[in-house]
Scaffold this motif. Sequence first.
Motif, short mmCIF file in Angstrom:
data_model
loop_
_atom_site.label_atom_id
_atom_site.label_comp_id
_atom_site.label_asym_id
_atom_site.label_seq_id
_atom_site.Cartn_x
_atom_site.Cartn_y
_atom_site.Cartn_z
N ARG A 1 3.86 5.53 -5.75
CA ARG A 1 3.79 5.48 -7.21
C ARG A 1 2.73 6.43 -7.75
O ARG A 1 2.91 7.06 -8.80
CB ARG A 1 3.49 4.05 -7.66
CG ARG A 1 3.65 3.83 -9.16
CD ARG A 1 3.53 2.38 -9.52
NE ARG A 1 2.21 1.83 -9.30
CZ ARG A 1 1.21 1.90 -10.18
NH1 ARG A 1 1.39 2.50 -11.33
NH2 ARG A 1 0.05 1.36 -9.90
N HIS A 2 1.62 6.60 -7.05
CA HIS A 2 0.54 7.47 -7.51
C HIS A 2 0.76 8.95 -7.16
O HIS A 2 0.09 9.81 -7.72
CB HIS A 2 -0.81 7.02 -6.94
CG HIS A 2 -1.35 5.79 -7.58
ND1 HIS A 2 -1.62 5.70 -8.93
CD2 HIS A 2 -1.65 4.58 -7.06
CE1 HIS A 2 -2.08 4.50 -9.21
NE2 HIS A 2 -2.10 3.79 -8.09
N HIS A 3 1.67 9.25 -6.25
CA HIS A 3 1.94 10.63 -5.84
C HIS A 3 3.43 10.93 -5.92
O HIS A 3 4.07 11.19 -4.89
CB HIS A 3 1.43 10.87 -4.40
CG HIS A 3 -0.03 10.64 -4.24
ND1 HIS A 3 -0.56 9.42 -3.91
CD2 HIS A 3 -1.07 11.48 -4.37
CE1 HIS A 3 -1.87 9.52 -3.83
NE2 HIS A 3 -2.21 10.77 -4.12
N PRO A 4 4.00 10.90 -7.11
CA PRO A 4 5.45 11.11 -7.21
C PRO A 4 5.87 12.53 -6.85
O PRO A 4 7.03 12.74 -6.46
CB PRO A 4 5.76 10.82 -8.68
CG PRO A 4 4.47 11.05 -9.40
CD PRO A 4 3.38 10.69 -8.40
N ALA A 5 4.99 13.51 -6.95
CA ALA A 5 5.37 14.90 -6.63
C ALA A 5 5.66 15.06 -5.13
O ALA A 5 6.46 15.91 -4.75
CB ALA A 5 4.25 15.85 -7.04
N ASP A 6 5.05 14.26 -4.32
CA ASP A 6 5.28 14.34 -2.86
C ASP A 6 6.60 13.71 -2.44
O ASP A 6 7.04 13.91 -1.31
CB ASP A 6 4.16 13.65 -2.12
CG ASP A 6 2.81 14.35 -2.30
OD1 ASP A 6 2.83 15.54 -2.67
OD2 ASP A 6 1.77 13.69 -2.08
N PHE A 7 7.23 12.95 -3.34
CA PHE A 7 8.42 12.19 -2.97
C PHE A 7 9.58 12.48 -3.93
O PHE A 7 10.21 11.56 -4.45
CB PHE A 7 8.11 10.69 -2.94
CG PHE A 7 7.03 10.34 -1.97
CD1 PHE A 7 7.31 10.19 -0.62
CD2 PHE A 7 5.71 10.21 -2.38
CE1 PHE A 7 6.32 9.88 0.28
CE2 PHE A 7 4.71 9.90 -1.49
CZ PHE A 7 5.01 9.74 -0.15
N GLN A 8 9.84 13.75 -4.15
CA GLN A 8 10.95 14.13 -5.02
C GLN A 8 12.27 13.96 -4.27
O GLN A 8 12.34 14.29 -3.08
CB GLN A 8 10.80 15.59 -5.47
CG GLN A 8 9.61 15.83 -6.36
CD GLN A 8 9.72 15.06 -7.66
OE1 GLN A 8 10.81 14.93 -8.22
NE2 GLN A 8 8.60 14.58 -8.16
N PRO A 9 13.31 13.47 -4.95
CA PRO A 9 14.61 13.35 -4.28
C PRO A 9 15.19 14.72 -3.97
O PRO A 9 15.08 15.64 -4.76
CB PRO A 9 15.48 12.58 -5.27
CG PRO A 9 14.79 12.73 -6.59
CD PRO A 9 13.34 12.96 -6.32
N THR A 10 15.81 14.82 -2.83
CA THR A 10 16.42 16.10 -2.46
C THR A 10 17.83 16.15 -3.04
O THR A 10 18.54 15.15 -3.05
CB THR A 10 16.49 16.25 -0.92
OG1 THR A 10 17.20 15.15 -0.38
CG2 THR A 10 15.09 16.29 -0.33
N GLY A 11 18.22 17.29 -3.51
CA GLY A 11 19.50 17.37 -4.19
C GLY A 11 20.30 18.47 -3.70
O GLY A 11 21.34 18.77 -3.43
N GLU B 1 0.82 -1.21 0.00
CA GLU B 1 0.00 0.00 0.00
C GLU B 1 0.86 1.26 0.00
O GLU B 1 0.55 2.23 -0.68
CB GLU B 1 -0.93 -0.01 1.20
CG GLU B 1 -2.01 -1.06 1.11
CD GLU B 1 -2.81 -1.20 2.39
OE1 GLU B 1 -2.48 -0.53 3.40
OE2 GLU B 1 -3.75 -2.01 2.40
N LEU B 2 1.96 1.24 0.75
CA LEU B 2 2.85 2.40 0.80
C LEU B 2 3.50 2.64 -0.55
O LEU B 2 3.53 3.78 -1.04
CB LEU B 2 3.92 2.19 1.86
CG LEU B 2 4.95 3.31 1.99
CD1 LEU B 2 4.29 4.59 2.45
CD2 LEU B 2 6.05 2.88 2.93
N PHE B 3 4.02 1.59 -1.18
CA PHE B 3 4.65 1.76 -2.49
C PHE B 3 3.65 2.17 -3.56
O PHE B 3 3.98 2.92 -4.48
CB PHE B 3 5.37 0.48 -2.91
CG PHE B 3 6.61 0.21 -2.10
CD1 PHE B 3 7.52 1.22 -1.84
CD2 PHE B 3 6.87 -1.05 -1.60
CE1 PHE B 3 8.66 0.98 -1.09
CE2 PHE B 3 7.99 -1.30 -0.85
CZ PHE B 3 8.90 -0.28 -0.60
N GLU B 4 2.42 1.70 -3.44
CA GLU B 4 1.38 2.11 -4.39
C GLU B 4 1.06 3.59 -4.21
O GLU B 4 0.88 4.32 -5.19
CB GLU B 4 0.13 1.26 -4.17
CG GLU B 4 -0.91 1.43 -5.24
CD GLU B 4 -0.49 0.86 -6.58
OE1 GLU B 4 -1.10 1.26 -7.60
OE2 GLU B 4 0.46 0.06 -6.64
#
Length: 68
Positions: A58-68, A52-55
């Motif tokens: 996957r559906h909300h990629p904007a909330d999990f952008q890599p920090t750079g 459920e967490l990975f799903e």
Amino acid sequence: GWISALMDNAFNQRPIFGAGIHRQVLLATLGCVVGYHLVKRAEYVHAKVDRELFEYIRHHPADFQPTG
């Protein structure tokens, strides 16, 4: 399971290892079976939460952008 049979022998003042071998085998087997199913249940619950967490990720990629 096996420890509970040994404790029952000790509390009832019977020889700890020598009395009720059939009961010791039965309770040890029962303990293994119950433990096996409890472990499988815990693995299932954790896998379900992970799925459920990975799903969600996957559906909300904007909330999990890599920090750079």
